[in-house]
Write an enzyme that holds these catalytic residues in place. Structure first.
Site, PDB file in Angstrom:
ATOM      1  N   SER A   1      -8.568   1.944   0.040  1.00  0.00           N
ATOM      2  CA  SER A   1      -8.431   1.064   1.201  1.00  0.00           C
ATOM      3  C   SER A   1      -8.179   1.809   2.506  1.00  0.00           C
ATOM      4  CB  SER A   1      -7.298   0.059   0.975  1.00  0.00           C
ATOM      5  OG  SER A   1      -6.075   0.731   0.713  1.00  0.00           O
TER       6      SER A   1
ATOM      7  N   GLU B   1       3.854  -7.693  15.617  1.00  0.00           N
ATOM      8  CA  GLU B   1       4.937  -8.664  15.704  1.00  0.00           C
ATOM      9  C   GLU B   1       4.452 -10.064  15.348  1.00  0.00           C
ATOM     10  OE1 GLU B   1       7.967  -7.661  16.134  1.00  0.00           O
ATOM     11  OE2 GLU B   1       7.276  -5.600  16.401  1.00  0.00           O
TER      12      GLU B   1
ATOM     13  N   HIS C   1      -1.755   1.333   5.539  1.00  0.00           N
ATOM     14  CA  HIS C   1      -3.062   1.021   6.114  1.00  0.00           C
ATOM     15  C   HIS C   1      -3.042   1.093   7.640  1.00  0.00           C
ATOM     16  CE1 HIS C   1      -2.916  -1.045   2.129  1.00  0.00           C
ATOM     17  NE2 HIS C   1      -4.021  -0.334   2.017  1.00  0.00           N
TER      18      HIS C   1
END
Length: 367
Positions: A153, A321, A337
């Protein structure tokens, strides 16, 4: 088979050999092309000049074309006689291929890029402050160098639903001219072992040819404890990596080993903590034994992340956020990631490694 599309309003002249695409052409399987959503697409005609005299304005729109699988050279014509334009373009898998096409009033840009199509459909997503598409030429090519990516990934092409998540492989095509097509076969959650057991290396081998490259980066999921993925660094991890190397050599392609990119874990002093351990040593040892190119992405990412620090790396990794990103409404704290900026920064390190290893065929075609 080649595909030629001339964009513009209903009733405008169609260039010979081209298919007219209007602002109202929604994709339909029987047609084989069209926009996924026409609500933000308009069309204008400025003059009678072939191809460049009319265009569509595809604000945030995606154009689909049903094509056979394989490598293509795509040529985009974009410009406006009366106004400056700014167009960005992503191809299948949300790959960034043309990040910034600027023209002044009266100028028409003709930009070429490569794309590797799997699944029988080319997807082109338009963005920019003032996007234009006058024409598209989609021409199959057997002459391009194909850069295959096998990984997890951290390498993969993310979907539109995952924005701003991005693997570094997703950003790599933008660094190459149309002579190199990046074929990103990386898939989230895979290890050297599960990638092979699922037949993914077999798929790559069906397409590999002499002169191509196979870049290999695993390790994150080889550390997992489940039987389907786990490998042992000095034994089964190396054994599985050898299978990728053998696959490349059997087709007269060039294998390149890449150490695992680091996760975002810092100690109290601001130094990056290594979560990969012996897996990194195993890759470096194998590259030395086999005498093949190694891109030490672990070392490169360590320098980058430590330079950015615990706070700066939040703009590299998938941090956001609450309410910052549509696809992560509750916020996200992901230390493995990357967001798009991070995927791009890591892709830059890969290009740096290409130069350091003197991979001349690839260097020759860097933008």
């Amino acid at each position: 088979m080649a595909y030629y599309y001339d964009f513009g309003p209903d009733g405008s002249e169609v260039s010979q050999g081209y298919t007219k695409v209007t602002a109202g052409d929604v994709y339909a399987r029987e047609r084989g092309y069209g926009f996924t959503d026409c609500s933000q697409v308009t069309a204008l005609q400025r003059n009678e000049e072939a191809l460049s005299g009319d265009f569509c304005i595809p604000f945030g729109a995606t154009f689909l074309a049903d094509v056979q699988d394989g490598n293509y050279i795509v040529t985009l014509t974009a410009g406006d006689k009366y106004a400056p334009t700014h167009t960005t373009l992503r191809s299948n898998g949300e790959r960034s291929v043309l990040p910034d096409i600027h023209t002044v009033a009266g100028q028409v840009a003709r930009e070429m890029f490569a794309v590797n199509v799997r699944g029988g459909q080319l997807k082109l997503s338009f963005g920019g402050l003032a996007p234009r598409v006058n024409s598209l030429e989609i021409v199959p090519s057997k002459e391009q160098v194909t850069l295959f990516l096998a990984g997890d990934s951290t390498v993969t092409d993310a979907s539109e639903d995952g924005f701003p998540f991005s693997g570094w492989g997703q950003q790599l095509q933008r660094f190459f001219k149309h002579d190199v097509a990046v074929a990103n076969h990386a898939e989230g959650g895979r290890s050297t072992k599960s990638f092979i057991s699922e037949g993914r290396l077999d798929v790559i081998q069906e397409e590999l040819k002499a002169g191509d490259y196979l870049f290999i980066q695993f390790g994150h999921n080889d550390q997992k404890n489940d039987e389907e993925r786990h490998t042992d660094p000095p034994t089964t991890y190396i054994e599985h990596l050898r299978k990728y190397i053998e696959a490349a050599y059997s087709h007269k392609a060039t294998p390149v080993l890449i150490t695992s990119v680091h996760r975002r874990f810092f100690d109290a002093s601001g130094k990056l903590q290594d979560t990969h351990g012996a897996y990194l040593d195993a890759v470096k040892q194998l590259a030395e034994e086999e005498g093949i190119a190694l891109i030490d992405l672990a070392a490169k990412s360590k320098r980058l992340f430590e330079a950015e620090g615990p706070e700066g790396t939040k703009s590299i990794f998938l941090w956001g956020e609450r309410g910052e990103w549509k696809n992560y409404p509750g916020g996200v704290r992901d230390n493995t990631h990357f967001q798009e900026r991070g995927g791009l920064r890591i892709a830059e390190l890969i290009v740096e490694g290409i130069r350091e290893n003197e991979l001349q065929t690839l260097i020759m075609y860097l933008r």
